[in-house]
Design a protein around this motif. Structure first.
Motif, PDB file in Angstrom:
ATOM      1  N   THR A 407      25.225 -19.466   6.172  1.00 17.48           N
ATOM      2  CA  THR A 407      24.511 -20.138   7.317  1.00 17.48           C
ATOM      3  C   THR A 407      24.636 -21.747   7.293  1.00 17.48           C
ATOM      4  O   THR A 407      25.377 -22.074   6.549  1.00 17.48           O
ATOM      5  N   ASN A 408      24.166 -22.277   8.296  1.00 20.08           N
ATOM      6  CA  ASN A 408      23.914 -23.740   8.274  1.00 20.08           C
ATOM      7  C   ASN A 408      23.571 -24.336   7.072  1.00 20.08           C
ATOM      8  O   ASN A 408      24.213 -25.545   6.875  1.00 20.08           O
ATOM      9  N   ALA A 409      22.731 -23.897   6.570  1.00 20.48           N
ATOM     10  CA  ALA A 409      21.865 -24.474   5.366  1.00 20.48           C
ATOM     11  C   ALA A 409      23.034 -24.800   4.071  1.00 20.48           C
ATOM     12  O   ALA A 409      23.271 -25.613   3.478  1.00 20.48           O
ATOM     13  N   TRP A 410      23.997 -23.575   4.214  1.00 17.71           N
ATOM     14  CA  TRP A 410      24.846 -23.865   3.028  1.00 17.71           C
ATOM     15  C   TRP A 410      25.823 -24.955   3.407  1.00 17.71           C
ATOM     16  O   TRP A 410      26.342 -25.659   2.482  1.00 17.71           O
ATOM     17  N   TYR A 411      26.182 -25.288   4.357  1.00 16.52           N
ATOM     18  CA  TYR A 411      27.239 -26.220   4.891  1.00 16.52           C
ATOM     19  C   TYR A 411      26.499 -27.712   5.125  1.00 16.52           C
ATOM     20  O   TYR A 411      27.315 -28.564   4.820  1.00 16.52           O
ATOM     21  N   THR A 412      25.340 -27.783   5.027  1.00 21.95           N
ATOM     22  CA  THR A 412      24.832 -29.071   5.500  1.00 21.95           C
ATOM     23  C   THR A 412      23.763 -29.537   4.321  1.00 21.95           C
ATOM     24  O   THR A 412      23.223 -30.505   4.446  1.00 21.95           O
ATOM     25  N   THR A 413      23.482 -28.705   3.403  1.00 22.56           N
ATOM     26  CA  THR A 413      22.695 -29.275   2.268  1.00 22.56           C
ATOM     27  C   THR A 413      23.435 -30.359   1.606  1.00 22.56           C
ATOM     28  O   THR A 413      24.545 -30.176   1.463  1.00 22.56           O
ATOM     29  N   ILE A 414      22.535 -31.264   1.098  1.00 22.45           N
ATOM     30  CA  ILE A 414      23.127 -32.346   0.533  1.00 22.45           C
ATOM     31  C   ILE A 414      23.274 -31.994  -1.004  1.00 22.45           C
ATOM     32  O   ILE A 414      23.557 -33.189  -1.835  1.00 22.45           O
ATOM     33  N   HIS A 415      22.814 -31.072  -1.645  1.00 20.88           N
ATOM     34  CA  HIS A 415      23.107 -30.591  -3.054  1.00 20.88           C
ATOM     35  C   HIS A 415      24.347 -30.229  -3.215  1.00 20.88           C
ATOM     36  O   HIS A 415      24.833 -29.051  -3.708  1.00 20.88           O
ATOM     37  N   ARG A 416      25.318 -31.422  -3.330  1.00 23.88           N
ATOM     38  CA  ARG A 416      26.707 -30.933  -3.428  1.00 23.88           C
ATOM     39  C   ARG A 416      27.234 -32.471  -3.747  1.00 23.88           C
ATOM     40  O   ARG A 416      26.623 -33.480  -3.568  1.00 23.88           O
ATOM     41  N   ASP A 417      28.652 -32.381  -4.180  1.00 23.52           N
ATOM     42  CA  ASP A 417      29.514 -33.644  -4.584  1.00 23.52           C
ATOM     43  C   ASP A 417      30.964 -33.250  -4.205  1.00 23.52           C
ATOM     44  O   ASP A 417      31.368 -32.503  -5.279  1.00 23.52           O
ATOM     45  N   PRO A 418      31.469 -33.667  -3.147  1.00 27.53           N
ATOM     46  CA  PRO A 418      32.917 -33.109  -3.053  1.00 27.53           C
ATOM     47  C   PRO A 418      34.057 -33.835  -4.189  1.00 27.53           C
ATOM     48  O   PRO A 418      34.953 -33.503  -4.396  1.00 27.53           O
ATOM     49  N   PHE A 419      33.441 -34.681  -4.857  1.00 28.15           N
ATOM     50  CA  PHE A 419      34.397 -35.323  -5.831  1.00 28.15           C
ATOM     51  C   PHE A 419      34.109 -35.130  -7.445  1.00 28.15           C
ATOM     52  O   PHE A 419      34.575 -35.951  -8.238  1.00 28.15           O
TER      53      PHE A 419
END
Length: 569
Positions: A407-419
């Motif tokens: 879903t869109n929520a998976w890709y756009t939630t800010i609960h993440r850090d790519p580094f």
């Protein structure tokens, strides 16, 4: 076709085929090498992989190309109609680059790679004069010796809506208008949800549209889905041929530069193919083509790997980490490419979720990048929505989200850090690493489907954007250390990393990820499709894209551990 490295390694990547289980114990051998970056590493685009200082090729030394930079004692003088050396605030001098990684752009047509040394004016085209592809210079500051690089302004050309990847108003800055994920685009352009995510019990019911004056229901989002019929463009003309495949070569080739061909367009959006084969959904009125500054470092590997006594099947590599010391960049797409490899399996830390049947459910109250509320219990993925049978029109499931039910929520939630690294537990409850950081220089922004949003600090991770002063995790220009795991492919769909075996490092035939140009037969050494030399040494490329403020890159450290079988029985 190349021999796949997975054929040389067992599925777990733990043992090398051809070394018997009864063989003697193996000795775990550590190896480290360090490379300090300098202007000698600035690469040119002449299809030989050459750099300002040269490198060691298969047949010996390859002389450097001193015409890549101008203004130094050993290089040509800078032409009067080109850029001149510039002095930074810290006193360092950066010299203009002419490397043929820039673009000539033409409105409503496309972009073409600029020829090295071109100075002629072309009517109707925006063209940079010679030595206008950025700047580079050696540095030596409190963090050590290294290289500073600064990009020129990104080329941009106008296109008809929705052919573009950026949206640009009369006087406004460009806003990214493209995504690799249909559901993200759909969320921007329509209130219809292909994969509902507001709650786990919403089903496929679409929300009502109400009159703002009376509050009465006047319509439903079910009547406002996107037009998913796309037709192939051939020589500027929209044909009657519908897009049915995004497999490169079937109907379109990879294309991010032209709107003449290799693009499919509909009423609401268009599709092109990226270099990695993924579809790119577009709905803008402009296209950006940034000028790369490409840096090539050649680093030593264990000499035993290329010794005549080395076994044909190679050695098992049990650990491989690459650490780059640099300053925080302003562009989350500054790539680290070991052996010219990309690794989409290295995702960084992803949102926390619970698995309920075939559904992924958010564990955390958080927000999307545009400030919308994502409560715990929000649907991140539902396999029931995978494929095209649930959509109101005949929509081909071209991208990952439609194929898998994200879903869109998976890709756009800010609960993440790519580094950051991401950990989980195996079936026995032991902690294991699921994914390492993205193969990028550490930047201040998320990138991907959160393109202009800074990464928040841990204290502000799930506060509603925009963040308060001091709420950002990274500041552009600060010193940083980025460490990537070169064996991260084990956690990705791509399978076992080619670098799990020593042959994947020294022989390009055994590494199918670092592709050769079309029509070129893979050989042990050569030049990759992206102009990187592939040699028996460790070949490392770094691409800096769109950073007008100078980025400093100090050094890279390669740490390897590998198994060498003993001679004992």
């Amino acid at each position: 076709m190349r021999t796949k490295i997975s054929k040389l390694i067992t599925a777990c990547g733990c043992a090398i085929l051809g070394i018997s289980a009864t063989a003697a114990t193996a000795a775990l051998i550590p190896f480290q090498t360090i490379h300090t970056f300098s202007i000698d590493d600035i690469q040119g685009g002449d299809n030989t992989g050459n750099t300002y200082g040269g490198y060691v090729g298969a047949d010996g030394e390859v002389a450097g190309d001193k015409s890549i930079l101008c203004g130094l004692e050993s290089s040509p003088a800078c032409p009067d109609d080109g850029s001149q050396p510039q002095v930074e605030k810290d006193g360092s001098t950066l010299y203009p680059i002419d490397a043929a990684f820039g673009y000539v752009v033409s409105d409503f047509v496309g972009a073409e790679v600029r020829q090295k040394g071109v100075t002629a004016e072309i009517p109707g085209l925006t063209i940079s004069p010679q030595y206008s592809e950025g700047f580079a210079g050696n540095i030596n500051d409190e963090n050590g010796a290294g290289l500073a690089v600064s990009n020129t302004a990104t080329s941009l050309f106008k296109v008809h809506d929705p052919y573009g990847t950026w949206c640009r108003g009369v006087a406004g800055s460009p806003v990214k208008c493209s995504s690799e994920h249909y559901v993200v685009m759909e969320h921007v352009l329509s209130c219809y949800q292909s994969n509902p995510y507001i709650g786990i019990d919403d089903g496929i019911d679409q929300r009502d549209l109400t009159d703002p004056e009376t509050g009465e229901v006047i319509d439903s989002c079910s009547n406002h889905s996107l037009d998913n019929t796309l037709k192939i463009v051939e020589n500027f003309v929209v044909s009657e041929l519908p897009l049915t495949s995004v497999e490169p070569g079937d109907q379109m080739e990879a294309n991010e530069s032209t709107v003449r061909d290799d693009i499919a367009v509909g009423r609401d959006y268009s599709i092109t193919l990226k270099d990695d084969g993924k579809p790119l959904y577009r709905w803008g009125n402009a296209v950006k083509r940034p000028t790369d500054i490409r840096i090539y470092a050649q680093m030593d590997l264990p000499p035993e790997w290329t010794d005549e006594a080395a076994p044909e099947e190679g050695y098992t590599v049990t650990s491989a980490k690459l650490t780059v010391k640099h300053t925080i960049t302003n562009n989350p797409n500054d790539q680290i490419r070991p052996e010219d490899m990309e690794n989409e399996g290295a995702t960084g830390r992803l949102p926390a979720y619970d698995i309920v049947g075939e559904r992924w459910i958010s564990k955390t109250n958080c927000y999307t990048g545009n400030g919308e509320d994502i409560q715990a219990g929000t649907l991140f993925k539902d396999s029931a929505y995978a494929g095209k049978t649930h959509f109101p029109v005949d929509l081909n499931a071209f991208s990952e989200d439609l194929k898998e039910g994200f879903t869109n929520a998976w890709y756009t939630t800010i609960h993440r850090d790519p580094f950051e690294e991401m950990y989980g537990k195996d079936s026995e409850g032991n902690q294991i690493k699921l994914s390492g950081p993205r193969w990028r220089l550490k930047a201040n922004k998320f990138g991907q489907d959160l393109p202009s949003l800074e990464i928040p600090s841990a204290e502000n991770e799930c506060t509603q954007p925009p963040y308060k002063k001091g709420g950002k995790k990274y500041e552009v220009g600060d010193f940083a250390i980025t460490t990537i795991d070169l064996l991260d492919f084990d956690a990705a769909a791509e399978g076992v990393s080619p670098l799990r075996n020593s042959r994947g490092w020294i022989d390009a035939v055994y590494n199918e990820v670092n592709e050769f140009p079309a029509g070129v037969t893979p050989t042990p050494v050569g030049i990759s499709i992206n102009n990187l030399p592939l040699t028996p040494k460790f070949d490392l490329a770094i691409y800096v894209k769109g950073d007008k403020r100078a980025v400093k890159i100090y050094n890279a450290t390669l740490d390897i551990e590998w198994d060498k079988p003993s001679d004992e029985e």
